[in-house]
Design a protein around this motif. Structure first.
Motif, PDB file in Angstrom:
ATOM      1  N   UNK A 104       0.817  -1.231   0.000  1.00 51.70           N
ATOM      2  CA  UNK A 104       0.000   0.000   0.000  1.00 51.70           C
ATOM      3  C   UNK A 104       0.850   1.282   0.000  1.00 51.70           C
ATOM      4  N   UNK A 105       1.944   1.279   0.732  1.00 52.80           N
ATOM      5  CA  UNK A 105       2.818   2.455   0.757  1.00 52.80           C
ATOM      6  C   UNK A 105       3.445   2.684  -0.612  1.00 52.80           C
ATOM      7  N   UNK A 106       3.840   1.606  -1.302  1.00 52.06           N
ATOM      8  CA  UNK A 106       4.411   1.738  -2.640  1.00 52.06           C
ATOM      9  C   UNK A 106       3.378   2.311  -3.598  1.00 52.06           C
ATOM     10  N   UNK A 107       2.150   1.806  -3.547  1.00 51.25           N
ATOM     11  CA  UNK A 107       1.091   2.299  -4.431  1.00 51.25           C
ATOM     12  C   UNK A 107       0.849   3.789  -4.182  1.00 51.25           C
ATOM     13  N   UNK A 111       1.854   6.726  -6.840  1.00 50.60           N
ATOM     14  CA  UNK A 111       0.783   7.575  -7.371  1.00 50.60           C
ATOM     15  C   UNK A 111       1.115   9.053  -7.224  1.00 50.60           C
ATOM     16  N   UNK A 112       1.825   9.414  -6.151  1.00 51.84           N
ATOM     17  CA  UNK A 112       2.171  10.815  -5.890  1.00 51.84           C
ATOM     18  C   UNK A 112       3.494  11.239  -6.515  1.00 51.84           C
ATOM     19  N   UNK A 119       7.343   6.138 -15.323  1.00 52.33           N
ATOM     20  CA  UNK A 119       8.635   6.233 -14.633  1.00 52.33           C
ATOM     21  C   UNK A 119       8.740   5.225 -13.494  1.00 52.33           C
ATOM     22  N   UNK A 120       7.777   4.297 -13.449  1.00 49.67           N
ATOM     23  CA  UNK A 120       7.734   3.327 -12.361  1.00 49.67           C
ATOM     24  C   UNK A 120       7.553   1.923 -12.918  1.00 49.67           C
ATOM     25  N   UNK A 121       8.330   1.001 -12.385  1.00 55.50           N
ATOM     26  CA  UNK A 121       8.248  -0.400 -12.781  1.00 55.50           C
ATOM     27  C   UNK A 121       7.996  -1.234 -11.538  1.00 55.50           C
ATOM     28  N   UNK A 140      -2.506   0.415 -11.791  1.00 60.81           N
ATOM     29  CA  UNK A 140      -2.857   1.835 -11.978  1.00 60.81           C
ATOM     30  C   UNK A 140      -1.694   2.810 -11.777  1.00 60.81           C
ATOM     31  N   UNK A 141      -0.646   2.398 -11.065  1.00 64.43           N
ATOM     32  CA  UNK A 141       0.422   3.345 -10.736  1.00 64.43           C
ATOM     33  C   UNK A 141       1.775   3.009 -11.343  1.00 64.43           C
ATOM     34  N   UNK A 142       1.910   1.839 -11.987  1.00 65.54           N
ATOM     35  CA  UNK A 142       3.212   1.431 -12.514  1.00 65.54           C
ATOM     36  C   UNK A 142       3.044   0.482 -13.693  1.00 65.54           C
TER      37      UNK A 142
END
Length: 195
Positions: A104-107, A111-112, A119-121, A140-142
């Protein structure tokens, strides 16, 4: 009557031996719990030199990332160059409790993070149904790649444990750790220094 007394003495001795063994096992479990807590807290109980012996899960700072080619879950080819000059990479394994705790912290962080999804894998290690939920949460974020243990992306980043978070700049590792906050702090400092 002598047999009864002998049997009672034998049972008493076995009970005392069992109690001593149980106390030893409990003591050892407490030691293991303390060691595990130190690992999960980022090694706060250890100095930086000791942390490097058990805190490394990927290439060290300053190491070049190896070349790799993979295919994202959306079918697009992926290389390190796909993600620009400062990619953030996260490695997760389904069923891994620390991975579930950090996900959850990574997501939220991803996202921010400036630069967008490109730019995220996120690399999910496993196969089939076991990876579906993790992939769904990360998509959704990577850009998400699913690969077996020891796959090409893991080899390129020297991943030896999960979770692993790596920040790259111009093909070199600038931060890597199994705790996201350690990498996120370095990323925030680099972004604020850049302007």
């Amino acid at each position: 009557m002598a047999y009864v007394v002998a049997a009672l003495v034998l049972v008493g001795l076995l009970g005392a031996l069992n109690l001593m063994l149980a106390v030893g096992v409990v003591r050892r479990l407490r030691e293991h719990s303390a060691e595990l807590a130190a690992l999960r807290s980022g090694g706060a109980a250890a100095d930086a030199g000791a942390l490097s012996s058990f805190g490394e899960v990927a290439l060290r700072d300053g190491s070049p990332v190896g070349a790799f080619t993979a295919v994202a879950v959306d079918g697009e080819p992926v290389t390190l160059g796909t993600f620009g000059d400062r990619p953030l990479v996260g490695f997760f394994s389904p069923g891994c409790t620390p991975c579930e705790e950090q996900l959850p912290a990574f997501v939220e962080f991803a996202a921010d993070r400036p630069g967008g999804r490109g730019t995220r894998l996120a690399v999910v290690v496993g196969a089939g149904e076991e990876t579906a939920e993790t992939v769904e949460r990360l998509s959704p974020v990577a850009t998400v790649v699913v690969e077996p243990d020891g796959g090409p992306v893991q080899q390129a980043f020297g991943v030896t444990g999960f979770p692993a978070f790596v920040l790259v700049s111009d093909g070199l590792v600038t931060a890597s750790h199994y705790q996201l906050h350690a990498v996120a702090g370095r990323d925030a400092a680099a972004l604020s220094a850049a302007g």
